[in-house]
Design a protein around this motif. Structure first.
Motif, mmCIF file in Angstrom:
data_model
loop_
_atom_site.group_PDB
_atom_site.id
_atom_site.type_symbol
_atom_site.label_atom_id
_atom_site.label_comp_id
_atom_site.label_asym_id
_atom_site.label_seq_id
_atom_site.Cartn_x
_atom_site.Cartn_y
_atom_site.Cartn_z
ATOM 1 N N UNK A 183 0.831 -1.125 -0.169
ATOM 2 C CA UNK A 183 -0.124 -0.004 -0.185
ATOM 3 C C UNK A 183 0.797 1.296 -0.040
ATOM 4 N N UNK A 184 2.103 1.106 0.588
ATOM 5 C CA UNK A 184 2.836 2.208 0.518
ATOM 6 C C UNK A 184 4.283 1.556 0.702
ATOM 7 N N UNK A 185 5.387 2.590 0.188
ATOM 8 C CA UNK A 185 6.597 1.726 0.365
ATOM 9 C C UNK A 185 7.640 3.244 0.741
ATOM 10 N N UNK A 186 8.531 2.989 1.531
ATOM 11 C CA UNK A 186 9.400 4.076 2.071
ATOM 12 C C UNK A 186 10.696 3.759 1.732
ATOM 13 N N UNK A 187 11.398 4.685 1.180
ATOM 14 C CA UNK A 187 12.889 4.465 0.864
ATOM 15 C C UNK A 187 13.616 4.880 2.163
ATOM 16 N N UNK A 188 14.311 3.907 2.766
ATOM 17 C CA UNK A 188 14.866 4.285 4.004
ATOM 18 C C UNK A 188 16.513 4.481 4.076
ATOM 19 N N UNK A 189 16.871 4.223 2.771
ATOM 20 C CA UNK A 189 18.537 4.550 2.674
ATOM 21 C C UNK A 189 19.100 3.861 1.776
ATOM 22 N N UNK A 190 20.473 3.893 1.769
ATOM 23 C CA UNK A 190 21.215 3.411 0.565
ATOM 24 C C UNK A 190 21.192 1.849 0.557
#
Ligand code: ADP
Length: 456
Positions: free
Chosen positions: A52-59
């Motif tokens: 439903x949602x994706x969040x990029x949290x880093x390299x």
């Protein structure tokens, strides 16, 4: 201690790849919202899109993304997630993470920090198992002393060969086999030094080294109301460098009369330690006897073979017990139907086992009755060099082992993946091997087979 459970409608998945997708699917089927965290390398992947949602949290580097506890907790707060599913690997057996999730007022989908800590310390785990009547490998469930005479005495009592193991060990590291007395003290001091550096504790223990065991494990499922069941057994003896390659359920040739009491003891152990969620008791099995080696306090890669034979959706059950629901089944409701086999398909060279990164140019998955493929890859997907080489799991269910083996051969033959090297050719060959087809091969079989194959 058991935490009061609270209901949640959004689950944050702190993992990637096929298991992230697997958990997204379970959430969907239960009407829960799924949020995935991802690294920059995974931003465009199908599973990130499927949530439903994706969040990029880093390299891409895992220490800066999938192991970054603060970033994951922040993502949970920002998305309003009420629970965190850690998948397997990464933070799934991390005491600090489980405690931090619960400390933030969220539900950790897995056992509490105390249970993870007990099972993560192999001496504490062994002693909890002894107390619950689970059969263990001969050898004391206490830390090895430091005086040479005491160390010799313990080894003499167990009988050579023995294995010296680090209490904090994992991933097949921190272990040394000792064949006779002359080598004992050096092995102890080398392992102690290694343990101090790698695991932060020099604590060691010693047990009998079994020479031709099979790896057999028992899947358990526990709620927070003191109910627990075991969902049958798996054989994961096909290993290379302690990494499982093929898993199956049930373990061939093991009768219910033989394993029944072991399963019941595992359930009792869970109840004694107040365990919640899913877990796996791993055993070595030799000459008709079971010996506990460790418990994994998380969902395992090979859980699908148990899902296929028991008809229980293990990930859904995990979510249900995390919501505080009472187990919907009793032990008498659990049955094993037919036989299931899982092949791990890895992006690696089938001869050298070097990981192979790159673009998958074509992908055609096998289809048919009893065939399931758990994968996050598709044609046009770029396999990243940063992560585990597992790209797909082929799970095949048949009416019995012979049927499952034959269906697996057919499925492997029609599995088409182009652009990068995989272990598919090796799996195809392995399934034509006579001894494997017969079943009941030990944990050294695959490595021996690989050597004769190179020689041939
Ligand atoms: P880890 O946590 O590192 O995976 P385990 O205790 O599960 O460590 O052991 C890993 C592997 O080491 C086992 O699957 C088995 O192959 C071997 N091993 C461990 N203990 C023994 C033993 N007592 N006898 C023979 N082999 C052992």
């Amino acid at each position: 201690m058991m935490q009061p459970q609270q209901r949640f409608d959004t689950v944050l998945i702190a993992n990637r790849g096929e298991i992230a997708l697997r958990v997204v699917r379970a959430c969907r089927e239960m009407g829960l919202k799924a949020v995935v965290v991802c690294s920059e390398a995974d931003r465009d992947s199908a599973y990130a899109r499927s949530a439903d949602q994706s969040i990029c949290i880093g390299p891409s580097t895992v220490s800066k993304s999938y192991l970054n506890q603060n970033a994951i907790l922040l993502a949970a707060r920002l998305t309003g997630a009420g629970a965190v599913h850690p998948g397997y690997g990464f933070l799934s057996e991390n005491t600090r993470f489980s405690a931090a999730v619960e400390g933030a007022g969220l539900t950790f989908i897995g056992p509490d920090a105390d249970a993870i800590a007990t099972m993560g310390d192999k001496i504490a785990a062994k002693s909890a198992m002894v107390a619950a009547g689970v059969p263990c490998v001969p050898g004391p469930d206490t830390e090895l002393p430091s005086e040479p005479s005491a160390i010799w005495a313990i080894a003499a009592e167990i009988g050579y060969p023995v294995i010296v193991k680090a209490a904090g060990g994992g991933g097949g590291r921190g272990m040394r086999v000792v064949l006779d007395e002359a080598d004992l003290l050096e092995a102890v001091s080398l392992t102690r030094e290694e343990a101090r550096k790698a695991f932060g504790t020099p604590a060691l223990y010693m047990e009998k080294f079994l020479q031709h065991p099979r790896h057999i494990e028992i899947q358990v499922l526990c709620d927070t109301h003191g109910n627990a069941v075991w969902l049958g057994h798996r054989d994961c003896s096909m290993q290379r460098r302690h990494q499982k390659v093929v898993e199956e359920a049930p373990a061939p040739g093991i009768s219910d009369t033989l394993i029944g009491p072991v399963g019941a003891a595992c359930v009792k152990a869970c109840q004694q330690i107040g365990y919640r969620g899913v877990g796996t008791f791993e055993f070595l099995y030799e000459d008709g006897a079971f010996y506990f080696i460790e418990m994994n306090t998380r969902l395992q890669v090979e859980h699908p073979v148990t899902e296929e034979t028991s008809g229980v959706d293990i990930v859904q059950q995990q979510l249900r017990v995390a919501q505080g629901e009472v187990l919907s089944m009793a032990q008498g409701d659990v049955t094993c139907n037919g036989h299931a086999i899982e092949c791990r398909i890895n992006a690696e060279d089938p001869a050298t086992f070097m990981p192979s990164a790159g673009l998958i140019t074509a992908l055609e998955l096998p289809v048919g009755e009893g065939i399931r493929v758990d994968t996050h890859v598709e044609a046009g997907y770029k396999v990243s060099p940063y992560y585990d080489s597992l790209i797909a799991k082929l799970i095949v269910h048949g009416r019995d082992r012979a049927d499952a083996m034959q269906r697996t051969r057919a499925a492997l033959a029609s599995f088409k993946l182009e652009g990068i090297a995989t272990n598919l050719p090796l799996l195809r060959e392995l399934f034509d091997d006579g001894a494997f087809a017969k079943g009941e091969t030990d944990i050294h079989y695959l490595e021996k087979w690989l050597k004769t194959r190179v020689a041939a």
